[in-house]
Design a protein around this motif. Structure first.
Motif, mmCIF file in Angstrom:
data_model
loop_
_atom_site.group_PDB
_atom_site.id
_atom_site.type_symbol
_atom_site.label_atom_id
_atom_site.label_comp_id
_atom_site.label_asym_id
_atom_site.label_seq_id
_atom_site.Cartn_x
_atom_site.Cartn_y
_atom_site.Cartn_z
ATOM 1 N N LEU A 194 34.892 49.489 39.365
ATOM 2 C CA LEU A 194 34.757 49.757 40.799
ATOM 3 C C LEU A 194 35.169 48.523 41.618
ATOM 4 O O LEU A 194 35.854 48.644 42.643
ATOM 5 C CB LEU A 194 33.314 50.149 41.125
ATOM 6 N N PHE A 195 34.773 47.349 41.148
ATOM 7 C CA PHE A 195 35.094 46.093 41.822
ATOM 8 C C PHE A 195 36.604 45.880 41.890
ATOM 9 O O PHE A 195 37.143 45.497 42.939
ATOM 10 C CB PHE A 195 34.418 44.943 41.076
ATOM 11 N N ARG A 196 37.293 46.149 40.790
ATOM 12 C CA ARG A 196 38.751 45.965 40.750
ATOM 13 C C ARG A 196 39.448 46.890 41.735
ATOM 14 O O ARG A 196 40.417 46.517 42.394
ATOM 15 C CB ARG A 196 39.288 46.246 39.346
ATOM 16 N N GLU A 197 38.959 48.117 41.813
ATOM 17 C CA GLU A 197 39.583 49.093 42.702
ATOM 18 C C GLU A 197 39.321 48.749 44.165
ATOM 19 O O GLU A 197 40.211 48.862 45.016
ATOM 20 C CB GLU A 197 39.038 50.492 42.382
ATOM 21 N N ARG A 198 38.115 48.310 44.454
ATOM 22 C CA ARG A 198 37.727 48.063 45.843
ATOM 23 C C ARG A 198 38.272 46.745 46.383
ATOM 24 O O ARG A 198 38.606 46.634 47.567
ATOM 25 C CB ARG A 198 36.193 48.060 45.949
ATOM 26 N N PHE A 199 38.378 45.736 45.515
ATOM 27 C CA PHE A 199 38.765 44.409 45.993
ATOM 28 C C PHE A 199 40.089 43.922 45.396
ATOM 29 O O PHE A 199 40.320 42.712 45.319
ATOM 30 C CB PHE A 199 37.657 43.398 45.688
ATOM 31 N N ARG A 200 40.960 44.844 44.994
ATOM 32 C CA ARG A 200 42.255 44.438 44.465
ATOM 33 C C ARG A 200 43.007 43.641 45.534
ATOM 34 O O ARG A 200 43.217 44.120 46.652
ATOM 35 C CB ARG A 200 43.080 45.658 44.061
ATOM 36 N N PRO A 201 43.420 42.408 45.240
ATOM 37 C CA PRO A 201 44.111 41.581 46.248
ATOM 38 C C PRO A 201 45.534 42.087 46.498
ATOM 39 O O PRO A 201 46.035 42.952 45.776
ATOM 40 C CB PRO A 201 44.118 40.187 45.613
ATOM 41 N N THR A 202 46.176 41.526 47.496
ATOM 42 C CA THR A 202 47.542 41.921 47.820
ATOM 43 C C THR A 202 48.520 41.358 46.796
ATOM 44 O O THR A 202 48.230 40.374 46.105
ATOM 45 C CB THR A 202 47.938 41.415 49.222
ATOM 46 N N ALA A 203 49.689 41.991 46.724
ATOM 47 C CA ALA A 203 50.724 41.510 45.809
ATOM 48 C C ALA A 203 51.189 40.110 46.197
ATOM 49 O O ALA A 203 51.497 39.277 45.340
ATOM 50 C CB ALA A 203 51.903 42.478 45.813
ATOM 51 N N GLU A 204 51.233 39.832 47.489
ATOM 52 C CA GLU A 204 51.655 38.516 47.974
ATOM 53 C C GLU A 204 50.691 37.423 47.505
ATOM 54 O O GLU A 204 51.108 36.339 47.082
ATOM 55 C CB GLU A 204 51.743 38.532 49.499
ATOM 56 N N PHE A 205 49.383 37.720 47.575
ATOM 57 C CA PHE A 205 48.385 36.761 47.110
ATOM 58 C C PHE A 205 48.529 36.527 45.606
ATOM 59 O O PHE A 205 48.462 35.387 45.127
ATOM 60 C CB PHE A 205 46.979 37.279 47.424
ATOM 61 N N ALA A 206 48.716 37.611 44.850
ATOM 62 C CA ALA A 206 48.812 37.502 43.391
ATOM 63 C C ALA A 206 50.008 36.661 42.956
ATOM 64 O O ALA A 206 49.960 35.977 41.931
ATOM 65 C CB ALA A 206 48.895 38.895 42.778
ATOM 66 N N LYS A 207 51.093 36.712 43.732
ATOM 67 C CA LYS A 207 52.288 35.944 43.385
ATOM 68 C C LYS A 207 52.055 34.442 43.535
ATOM 69 O O LYS A 207 52.538 33.642 42.737
ATOM 70 C CB LYS A 207 53.461 36.361 44.274
ATOM 71 N N LYS A 208 51.315 34.055 44.573
ATOM 72 C CA LYS A 208 51.185 32.641 44.913
ATOM 73 C C LYS A 208 49.912 31.986 44.364
ATOM 74 O O LYS A 208 49.870 30.773 44.183
ATOM 75 C CB LYS A 208 51.205 32.481 46.439
ATOM 76 N N ALA A 209 48.873 32.774 44.124
ATOM 77 C CA ALA A 209 47.559 32.214 43.791
ATOM 78 C C ALA A 209 47.512 31.643 42.370
ATOM 79 O O ALA A 209 48.105 32.196 41.449
ATOM 80 C CB ALA A 209 46.484 33.276 43.952
ATOM 81 N N SER A 210 46.770 30.558 42.223
ATOM 82 C CA SER A 210 46.496 29.992 40.901
ATOM 83 C C SER A 210 45.282 30.707 40.309
ATOM 84 O O SER A 210 44.629 31.510 40.988
ATOM 85 C CB SER A 210 46.197 28.500 41.019
ATOM 86 N N THR A 211 44.962 30.400 39.055
ATOM 87 C CA THR A 211 43.781 30.998 38.429
ATOM 88 C C THR A 211 42.516 30.595 39.184
ATOM 89 O O THR A 211 41.599 31.405 39.364
ATOM 90 C CB THR A 211 43.672 30.551 36.961
ATOM 91 N N GLU A 212 42.460 29.362 39.638
ATOM 92 C CA GLU A 212 41.300 28.895 40.408
ATOM 93 C C GLU A 212 41.198 29.635 41.738
ATOM 94 O O GLU A 212 40.093 29.959 42.194
ATOM 95 C CB GLU A 212 41.388 27.382 40.645
ATOM 96 N N ASP A 213 42.336 29.906 42.370
ATOM 97 C CA ASP A 213 42.332 30.690 43.611
ATOM 98 C C ASP A 213 41.752 32.078 43.360
ATOM 99 O O ASP A 213 40.999 32.614 44.181
ATOM 100 C CB ASP A 213 43.751 30.819 44.167
ATOM 101 N N PHE A 214 42.113 32.652 42.232
ATOM 102 C CA PHE A 214 41.605 33.973 41.883
ATOM 103 C C PHE A 214 40.088 33.937 41.687
ATOM 104 O O PHE A 214 39.375 34.853 42.105
ATOM 105 C CB PHE A 214 42.289 34.502 40.614
ATOM 106 N N LYS A 215 39.608 32.895 41.042
ATOM 107 C CA LYS A 215 38.169 32.784 40.808
ATOM 108 C C LYS A 215 37.403 32.671 42.128
ATOM 109 O O LYS A 215 36.344 33.286 42.296
ATOM 110 C CB LYS A 215 37.873 31.582 39.913
ATOM 111 N N VAL A 216 37.943 31.891 43.052
ATOM 112 C CA VAL A 216 37.309 31.766 44.371
ATOM 113 C C VAL A 216 37.328 33.110 45.088
ATOM 114 O O VAL A 216 36.336 33.520 45.701
ATOM 115 C CB VAL A 216 38.040 30.690 45.217
ATOM 116 N N TYR A 217 38.453 33.817 44.978
ATOM 117 C CA TYR A 217 38.570 35.136 45.600
ATOM 118 C C TYR A 217 37.546 36.106 45.003
ATOM 119 O O TYR A 217 36.908 36.887 45.718
ATOM 120 C CB TYR A 217 39.984 35.683 45.403
ATOM 121 N N ILE A 218 37.378 36.060 43.677
ATOM 122 C CA ILE A 218 36.426 36.947 42.993
ATOM 123 C C ILE A 218 34.995 36.630 43.426
ATOM 124 O O ILE A 218 34.192 37.544 43.685
ATOM 125 C CB ILE A 218 36.578 36.815 41.461
#
Length: 229
Positions: A194-218
């Protein structure tokens, strides 16, 4: 002297217990015909890394040795060769396209396509939806009304939007994985879906973000997720 041997043997045993066990992993799945969803038996599946080759069974099922980030190639007479990238531990459903067949594309069919078939269909739709032709024989660029206003061109541009949206979704999911979410926040498997579906980030964010950026986003999204429950 015996006590020294006992210490050495005990130390070796302890070290052995601490070493992580490496187990062979099987990639399992089913092969179907794209439009009809009919199981395809006798499909050849090859792991590019290991060179192992297997055949699908009567019900379309297959099992082949492999691991995450492996590429599998699927071939079957009368169908277009296809390739998948194995990036998540789950049972894969592979839908193969008949060679030279025309497919009426809808959202269900688009979601069934493998990554390589999706990329091929995007290239095809981009070419068919072009309104401008480049021709040396006819003096360079020219606008083609039939390609601009024709039914096939309009359909191709509509298909292109769906195809690109699906490709972007998959690019995000390769980074916004259940493994990364589970390692970052305390959610159950059902909650992660449910979390993945509701909070899936944008494609633009996924292209530029580092793993640490993803963790902060999560972590930020987790606070919103829990506050809305």
């Amino acid at each position: 002297m015996k006590s020294i041997y006992k210490i050495i043997i005990t130390s070796c045993l302890l070290i052995g217990l601490q070493l992580p066990s490496v187990q062979a992993q099987d990639i399992k799945g089913y092969v179907y015909e794209l439009v009809s969803s009919t199981p395809l038996w006798n499909t050849t599946i090859k792991n590019i890394r290991t060179q192992e080759v297997v055949q699908s069974d009567r019900d379309g099922s297959f099992k082949i040795g492999g691991q995450l980030n492996d590429y599998l190639v699927f071939t079957n007479p009368g169908y277009k060769q296809d390739t998948i990238f194995y990036y998540e531990n789950n049972i894969r459903r592979i839908y193969m396209t008949r060679d030279e067949s025309l497919i009426s594309i809808d959202e269900v069919i688009v979601s069934r396509m493998t990554d390589s078939r999706l990329a091929a269909e995007i290239a095809k739709a981009q070419n068919e939806g072009k309104a401008v032709d480049a021709s040396q024989e006819r003096g360079g660029l020219r606008v083609s009304p039939s390609r601009l206003f024709g039914k096939k061109a309009k359909e191709s541009r509509r298909n292109l939007s769906m195809l690109v949206a699906e490709q972007e979704k998959r690019d995000v999911d390769r980074r916004f994985t259940t493994q990364l979410i589970a390692a970052t926040v305390p959610l159950s498997p059902d909650e992660i879906a449910l979390f993945r579906e509701r909070f899936r980030p944008t494609a633009e964010f996924a292209k530029k973000a580092s793993t640490e950026d993803f963790k902060v986003y999560i972590l930020d999204s987790y606070k919103k997720f829990k506050s809305n429950q």
